[in-house]
Scaffold this motif. Structure first.
Motif, PDB file in Angstrom:
ATOM      1  N   TYR A   1      -3.261   3.733  -2.826  1.00 21.67           N
ATOM      2  CA  TYR A   1      -3.460   2.406  -3.402  1.00 21.67           C
ATOM      3  C   TYR A   1      -3.218   1.334  -2.344  1.00 21.67           C
TER       4      TYR A   1
ATOM      5  N   ASP B   1      -2.961  -3.005  -2.419  1.00 17.85           N
ATOM      6  CA  ASP B   1      -2.969  -4.264  -3.170  1.00 17.85           C
ATOM      7  C   ASP B   1      -2.789  -5.430  -2.209  1.00 17.85           C
TER       8      ASP B   1
ATOM      9  N   LYS C   1      -3.007  10.158  -4.722  1.00 17.51           N
ATOM     10  CA  LYS C   1      -3.493   8.807  -4.975  1.00 17.51           C
ATOM     11  C   LYS C   1      -3.118   7.867  -3.835  1.00 17.51           C
TER      12      LYS C   1
ATOM     13  N   ASN D   1      -7.510   2.010  -5.390  1.00 15.90           N
ATOM     14  CA  ASN D   1      -6.652   2.760  -6.316  1.00 15.90           C
ATOM     15  C   ASN D   1      -7.405   4.019  -6.738  1.00 15.90           C
TER      16      ASN D   1
ATOM     17  N   LYS E   1      -5.856  -5.802  -6.760  1.00 18.96           N
ATOM     18  CA  LYS E   1      -6.039  -4.394  -6.424  1.00 18.96           C
ATOM     19  C   LYS E   1      -7.300  -4.228  -5.576  1.00 18.96           C
TER      20      LYS E   1
ATOM     21  N   CYS F   1       0.839  -1.188   0.000  1.00 20.56           N
ATOM     22  CA  CYS F   1       0.000   0.000   0.000  1.00 20.56           C
ATOM     23  C   CYS F   1       0.876   1.241   0.000  1.00 20.56           C
TER      24      CYS F   1
END
Length: 316
Positions: free
Chosen positions: A249, A251, A247, A264, A261, A213
């Motif tokens: 994210y 995963d 952003k 995101n 994912k 992440c």
């Protein structure tokens, strides 16, 4: 005839005398340039304590190894354009003074970071020659010639290709003064405002595999024994704005197979606020969908936490 010659000689003498006087006056009218008068101005910088974030990891008590980054530009009185005048990096501003031209005005930028040199360094450049890097404090101010520097010119020591960065880990403060006049002020006083934001990512149900992440290019790994990361950061956009979009994210990395994912998306981060993300993993395998659904909730929490964003994710 003799009278005519005598008058002619008198006129010629008068003309020569006038010409000589005019030449002499021309030479005397050239005024040599006046040299600038300099005065030493002490820097006095304080931190705005009206906002105090006390919860981990946004505690000021953990801040170590401060570095004050100062950038001074000289303002042209005719065009209002600026040229770089001096910059420097200091552990403390005790007994630090800057030599300024008495009859000029300046724009002064000041920033305070912590534990900066362990991961980052400052740089300056002129746009043509290789950049100059600084990975430690300076002994005094540097007076550049045709060189450009900014207090948000950060360089990652280990990140490639994100060496020149707009995002650094840690705590930070910033302020600027426009049209500072040494003739009117014998001390330069500034109160720095906190420009730090933070994020927290926690994962429930992580019994196997791992989580990758991060925020933009700041990346972290979570494992079953350590399923949470809480990190504060300074973004150059927050120097001039109260919020910015970045952003986030997340995963899921299974023990076998390809990464999945989970998150995101871009989110708004604000000064002195921490955005929290809660990821709930479901290993039931009853659905082939990676993200069975998600909802957004906003908690009424202390000022340190902005909101908690929850994701309910089913992974096969």
């Amino acid at each position: 005839m003799k009278i005519f010659k005598l008058l002619s000689m008198v006129l010629i003498a008068i003309f020569i005398s006038i010409s000589f006087t005019a030449c002499s006056n021309d030479k005397e009218s050239v005024v040599p340039p006046v040299e600038d008068e300099y005065i030493d101005v002490p820097l006095q910088i304080s931190i705005d304590t009206s906002i105090d974030i006390t919860d981990e990891p946004l505690s000021r008590a953990d801040n170590q190894n401060p570095v004050y980054a100062i950038d001074i530009e000289e303002i042209d009185s005719n065009t209002s354009t600026t040229t770089d005048y001096a910059y420097g990096f200091f552990r403390s501003l005790d007994n630090v003074t800057i030599k300024l031209k008495k009859n000029k005005e300046y724009r002064i930028y000041a920033a305070l970071y912590y534990d900066f040199f362990s991961k980052y360094k400052f740089y300056s450049n002129d746009g043509f020659n290789p950049a100059t890097f600084y990975n430690t404090y300076t002994n005094g101010f540097i007076y550049p010639y045709d060189e450009y520097y900014n207090v948000s010119y950060w360089y990652n020591k280990d990140y490639v290709p994100y060496s020149e960065t707009y995002l650094i880990e840690g705590d930070g403060y910033y302020d600027t003064i426009d049209k500072f006049s040494p003739s009117l002020n014998n001390i330069c006083s500034m109160e720095l405002k906190r420009i730090t934001s933070a994020f927290e990512i926690s994962v429930e149900g992580l019994t196997e595999g791992s989580i990758r992440c991060g925020l933009e290019f700041l990346e972290y790994n979570l494992i079953p024994s350590k399923p949470k990361i809480s990190q504060m950061f300074v973004c150059s956009y927050l120097m001039y704005n109260t919020e910015c979009n970045l952003k986030v994210y997340v995963d899921y990395i299974p023990t076998t197979g390809e990464p999945i994912k989970l998150v995101n998306s871009n989110y708004t981060f604000k000064r002195n606020k921490r955005k929290r993300f809660l990821i709930k993993l479901d290993h039931s395998g009853e659905s082939e969908n990676v993200n069975t659904g998600f909802n957004f909730t906003q908690e009424k929490v202390e000022f340190i936490d902005e909101e908690q964003i929850r994701y309910n994710c089913t992974i096969n």
